[in-house]
Every structure is written in C-alpha cells, then in structure tokens.
Design an enzyme around this catalytic site. Structure first.
Site, PDB file in Angstrom:
ATOM      1  N   ASN A  76      46.453  40.738  40.221  1.00  0.00           N
ATOM      2  CA  ASN A  76      45.734  41.185  38.901  1.00  0.00           C
ATOM      3  C   ASN A  76      46.596  41.215  37.857  1.00  0.00           C
ATOM      4  O   ASN A  76      47.670  41.536  37.619  1.00  0.00           O
ATOM      5  CB  ASN A  76      44.759  42.379  39.308  1.00  0.00           C
ATOM      6  N   CYS A 137      53.238  49.600  35.164  1.00  0.00           N
ATOM      7  CA  CYS A 137      52.060  48.486  34.993  1.00  0.00           C
ATOM      8  C   CYS A 137      52.867  47.387  34.598  1.00  0.00           C
ATOM      9  O   CYS A 137      53.281  47.315  33.421  1.00  0.00           O
ATOM     10  CB  CYS A 137      51.122  48.985  34.022  1.00  0.00           C
TER      11      CYS A 137
END
Lengths: 315, 322
Positions: A76, A137
C-alpha cells in the site's frame, strides 16, 4: 453490540500503563477510527484499539492506485491520509472514548515539532491511553520513515516527544527498513520509549510488465500480510533478546498475523501484545477470532496466563 | 438496505456466460436487502483443495487427507475481491437468490468460477451506496462496458417496474464477448444505434450493442452507439446510469454534459483492499468547495456510484485515470 464478552484473567496483559483484557490490538491504518470495524464486532473484544495515523493538518494522501496485491501480501501507498488533529479530537475521539477499550493514537509528522505538537495535544486529551509514534511510514516524502532510519534521528524525535507525553503510555513504532533493528530499538528505549511496536511495512514495489509501469501511483509502497511474517518475527526476537528483555520494555509484534498461532509465535518470540492489520481487510472481525484462538492455545497447553508465554521460546 | 455483515451463502448454480464470464447464483438470507449498484466483497478460496476427496478417487475407505480451511486460506489470494450484485430475485423453488456476474481475469476470479453448486461462498455485504432511482425523468438510458453490465440487470428491472422507458447500451470487444442471453434467432444487420432483438436479462427494455470489431450492432464505442441512437430518438427527458471502465465513464460523462442531460450517475471500478472504509485504497477524486477544488472520497463507502459531474477524470497516456 455488546453480547457475550469473554473475560478471562488469563488473557490480561499490560503494555506500559495500559491494562488490556487480551493481547490483541488493531494495527494503525487498518481499522480507521473505530466505527468502521464496530459494524462487525464490538470493540470491547479488543485488547486495545490503535487509530489511523494522525498528523497536525488533514492530509489527502497519495494519488491512486494506492494498493497492489502480491503473492501472500499486499503493497500500500496511502500516504497518511487522515482527518487531521483538530477533526480527530472533535469528531473521532469522543466516539472512541465511549467504547470500553483503551485507545492508542498513532502519531505522524513531517518535522520533530509536528510530532511534538500532535503528541502533546493528544496526551492532554481525555481518553487517550497511548501514543504510538510513527517513525516508520514508507509512503510519504518528508518525515515518516526518515526519522526511523538512523540512531541519531530516532533519538532526537523520540526524546523530543518524550517530554510532551506525560500521562499516556509512549509507544514507538519502528521501521524494518534498517540495517540494524536492535540498534534502533536501543536508541528508542534510551530516548524514553515505554514500549516498541515492530514492525511497520517493508519497502516494496510492484510492476505491471504489460504496461511497463509501476502498479502504484507512488511507485513504491509498504508490503504487509503473511509474506512479511517471518521477517517481523525475526525482528521481534532479535530486539527482545538484544535489548528489550533486559530493559524491561514490552514489545508489540505486528506483521502478517492472520491466525491465533501466528500471534502465539510472536508472543513466544518476545512480544507482550500483537497487532492485527491486513487480516482485518480479509475478515473484518479477524482480531477477535485471533484473541479467541490465543485463549484456546493457552487452555489446550495448560498455560495459566498469556504473560507466561512472553519470550518463552525454547532455543 | 440491510447493514453489511459477513455471510456464508450456499451456491445454487454456476453458469458460464459469454467467453470470459461466469454467473453465480447464491441463496439469499431472508433478511437480505440490497439496492441496484451495491456490491459484495468476496473471499476467493480454492474449492478443490478444500475437498480433496472429490478429485482423488480412493479405492478403499482409508481416511482422506483433509486440509483445514484455515490452512487452505494461507495459500489463497489474500484480500477479497469486490463484485457487483447483478440481481436479487425469487427462485423457482421458493426463497430468494443473489446473482453475481464476474469476469474471469486472474487467479481470484478463476477460483470463484470453479465454485460448484452445494459449496458455500464467504462474502461481506451489501456494501456501497447503489444507484439513486428517484430521478424524475421518463427515459432511463443504462450504459455499460464489459463486466459493468452486472448491476444494470437489477437496475433495469426496477426502472421498468416503475414505468420508465428503459434502454440499455452495451459496449464490448466482439459478439462473443457478451455475457448476455441474446437468444438463438439469427439477427439481421443492424443500423448504427438500432436495438438488437433483446436479451433475456433485460425484459421490457431495448438493448443497443456496440462492438469494437462490428461483429454485432454498431461498430465502435458504446458512446458512438448512444449518439447514433439519439440521432433518431433524441435526448429529451433522458437520465443516464453507467457502469464500466474509467475511460468509458469519462466519455459518457462528456456526452451527457454536451447534450444537456440532467442527471448522469456513474458506478466506478476501483481496486479495493478492505471495502469497509479503513484501508483508504479506493480513493476517487471529486470536485469540492475547498481551496484546491477537490477532495478524495472512497468508492467503497461514498460510492461506488457518483454523480458524473462530481468526478474528476484525469486523462493520461493510458486513456483515462482518476
């Protein structure tokens, strides 16, 4: 909602100051802000609820496509899309506070100051049991993983936020995209982390050979799902043996957990609790099924408490 | 419509349709309420591996190797696949059925196409918003490409029931690519935009077909067939309902705008991770009253049906991309 809730002292564990009725949490970014999953099971079946990352300002996230399925996994690149701190406090937290479950808010930022501001304001808010610092992230240009990839950077951001987190338990979520995960863990612990979540997604990419183009608009993304479980397991084991056990810092294991046995493996490797992420996409109530499976494992194997299993790997 | 939930539904029938499609008939739970344009998110398990005794012919009665469902699932496509609800109707033996139409394009859809009556299917639904049927116009034009025809079956029936004059436009590669029952009667050559005799799936409607190779109906794109049909039938009082690939939806939106169509709803095909609003993968760029002029909405929660005028279709070298 409500229904029969399994209350078993055997399953109770603690991560820092957070007392959990079982070791299973949601993983950030896979459970929204709560109501989305609550349509499928009451959130009080969870040990703790971890929110989507919250940043100072609202973020739209990356261009699409944002997701690509791969063999036994998915990549993702959402890009930290979120409603922003003000909207979280005004619109999301009040609902979460009413649920009978500890709430851990995942915090992200582009600068150290942003991390400090978001974490500080959340720490002052009612109903935040934990702050999970997201320095891992892989899908944003500035901030995110760059804070988690070198010891000085980890030390700087973790120590700065440490001063802002006074009431809630302070967790730091580490990136697996590093040369030495134990060194990063040690830096985070020395800078004041009360618990470590490991690991975030692995940097990855998918290519469409027909179009000769990357599948994701962001080109690269983060790999999750069963494909990364052995990697995550090894990192939990290394960090537990390398620093966390001696430092007395609990670990939260995450990466490819789909079944109760996966969760038990993480606990054996040294995790006090686990997070369920991608599995919730496959089965919205996966986290509760995994909690039930862990409990069944305890009783089948005559283990009195889940806590007795932590790091109980025989080598 | 009912609240979304996870269901294990019995498979009543599996039919092939056209060259690449398959239609799954599922026993509907009594409380099932869905509206045309909604979808389900389907787990794609390998049926044969679950029941090895079916493929291994044992001569004796020694124990069969059985894999636990959880073990099998470790080897299957990971995330579920969103599939349009084609229709919900009564079945002959009593009770109701949910019909899914899917195109076999990869391992997950191939696994679903291999399902057999008597097995079950694991799905989450009903999901999404569905079409708004309250449009106060007399004529409904339904436009689809490829698998986009699926949700139009139930939609057309509801529109015909409420007295709308309904025309279905379908675009695909060639005559063999049509997943509809067009009957066996040989067809005379058709003028561009002229309806074919009709399809069993669309009673009470006109069906206009466009094929890229001209093997049936209008040669060219579905929007060419719409324009040709409109040259005779006019655009007055038409509402549009469309489902298909982005490039087609963008072209339909342009055609609607150019001809003053009052309302055009498009159902968008998106990659989805969870379909329950948590993974944020299925973002759709829509016009918004903010500084940048747009925002993202989620196809799984806010859609999959959007007002065509709201969607920002972005052209790229690939044709069209949102």
């Amino acid at each position: 909602m409500g229904g029969l809730q399994t209350v078993s002292a055997a399953m109770e564990i603690a991560v820092g100051k957070i007392r959990m009725r079982n070791p299973v949490m949601t993983a950030s970014g896979t459970a929204g802000y709560g109501p989305e999953l609550a349509a499928y099971f009451p959130l009080d079946r969870l040990g703790a609820f971890v929110t989507k990352a919250v940043t100072c300002e609202p973020r739209q996230g990356n261009e699409t496509p944002r997701l690509a399925e791969t063999r036994a996994g998915m990549i993702n690149a959402i890009g930290l899309a979120n409603v922003g701190l003000d909207a979280f406090l005004a619109e999301k937290l009040p609902w979460l506070r009413k649920q009978d479950v500890p709430v851990i808010v995942n915090v992200a930022g582009s600068t150290v100051d942003e991390y400090v501001e978001v974490a500080g304001r959340l720490d002052e808010a009612d109903g935040v049991a934990g702050i999970e610092l997201n320095i891992s992230c892989p899908n944003v240009r500035r901030g995110g993983m760059e804070f988690g990839r070198s010891e000085p950077a980890v030390r700087e951001v973790v120590a700065a936020v440490r001063k802002a987190v006074r009431r809630s338990t302070y967790l730091v979520k580490l990136s697996p995209n590093v040369t030495d995960i134990v060194a990063m863990a040690r830096a985070a612990i020395e800078a004041g982390a009360e618990a470590l979540t490991l690991v975030n997604t692995l940097s990855a990419m998918a290519i469409d050979a027909t179009k000769r183009r990357p599948v994701l608009a962001n080109v690269c993304g983060g790999l999750s799902g069963p494909a990364i479980k052995p990697v995550a397991l090894r990192m939990v084991h290394d960090v537990y043996c390398g620093t966390a056990r001696d430092a007395g810092v609990p670990l939260v294991g995450v990466g490819g957990i789909q079944h109760g046995t996966d969760a038990v493996e993480f606990i054996l490797a040294g995790a006090t609790a686990v997070q369920v992420g991608t599995a919730s996409f496959v089965d919205p109530s996966a986290a509760t099924a995994i909690a039930r499976d862990i409990e069944a494992y305890l009783s089948e194997n005559g283990i009195a408490r889940a806590a007795d299993l932590v790091g109980a790997l025989e080598t | 419509m009912s609240e979304p939930a996870t269901w294990q539904l019995d498979i009543l029938d599996v039919q092939t349709a056209g060259r690449d499609y398959c239609r799954l008939h599922l026993a509907a739970p009594p409380e099932w309420r869905s509206t045309p344009g909604q979808f389900v998110n389907v787990r794609c398990d390998p049926d044969v591996a679950l029941q090895p005794a079916r493929v291994l012919d044992y001569a004796d009665d020694r124990p069969r190797p059985q894999l636990q469902a959880a073990e099998v699932r470790k080897r299957t496509p990971l995330v579920r696949r969103p599939v349009s609800i084609s229709d919900v109707g009564n079945r002959s033996g009593g009770g109701r059925e949910i019909v899914l139409l899917l195109r076999v394009v990869g391992p997950a859809s191939a696994l679903l196409a291999r399902k057999r009556p008597g097995e079950t299917i694991d799905l989450v639904g009903p999901l999404g918003n569905g079409f708004d049927l309250s449009t106060p116009t007399d004529r409904a034009w339904l436009v689809a490409g490829g698998c986009g025809v699926a949700p139009l079956v139930g939609l057309a029936r509801d529109l015909v029931t409420t007295g709308k004059h309904t025309t279905v436009f379908y675009g695909c590669a060639d005559a063999g690519d049509i997943p509809l029952d067009l009957g066996k009667t040989p067809r005379k050559p058709l003028r561009p935009g002229e309806p074919v005799a009709g399809a069993a799936e669309f009673p009470g409607t006109q069906l206009v077909v466009a094929t890229e190779d001209g093997s049936l109906g209008t040669r060219g794109l579905v929007t060419d067939a719409m324009a040709a049909h409109a040259a005779e039938a006019g655009w007055d009082g038409v509402s549009l309902f469309a489902c298909g690939p982005d490039a087609m939806m963008a072209a339909v939106a342009d055609l609607a705008r150019a001809n003053g169509i009052r309302r055009c709803q498009v159902s968008l095909e998106n990659y989805m991770g969870c379909a329950i609003g948590v993974c944020l993968s299925c973002a759709v760029k829509v016009r918004a009253d903010n500084a940048q002029g747009w925002t993202y909405k989620l196809a799984c929660q806010d859609g999959p049906v959007f007002e065509a005028d709201d969607v920002i279709f972005e052209r790229t070298w690939e044709g069209c991309k949102r």
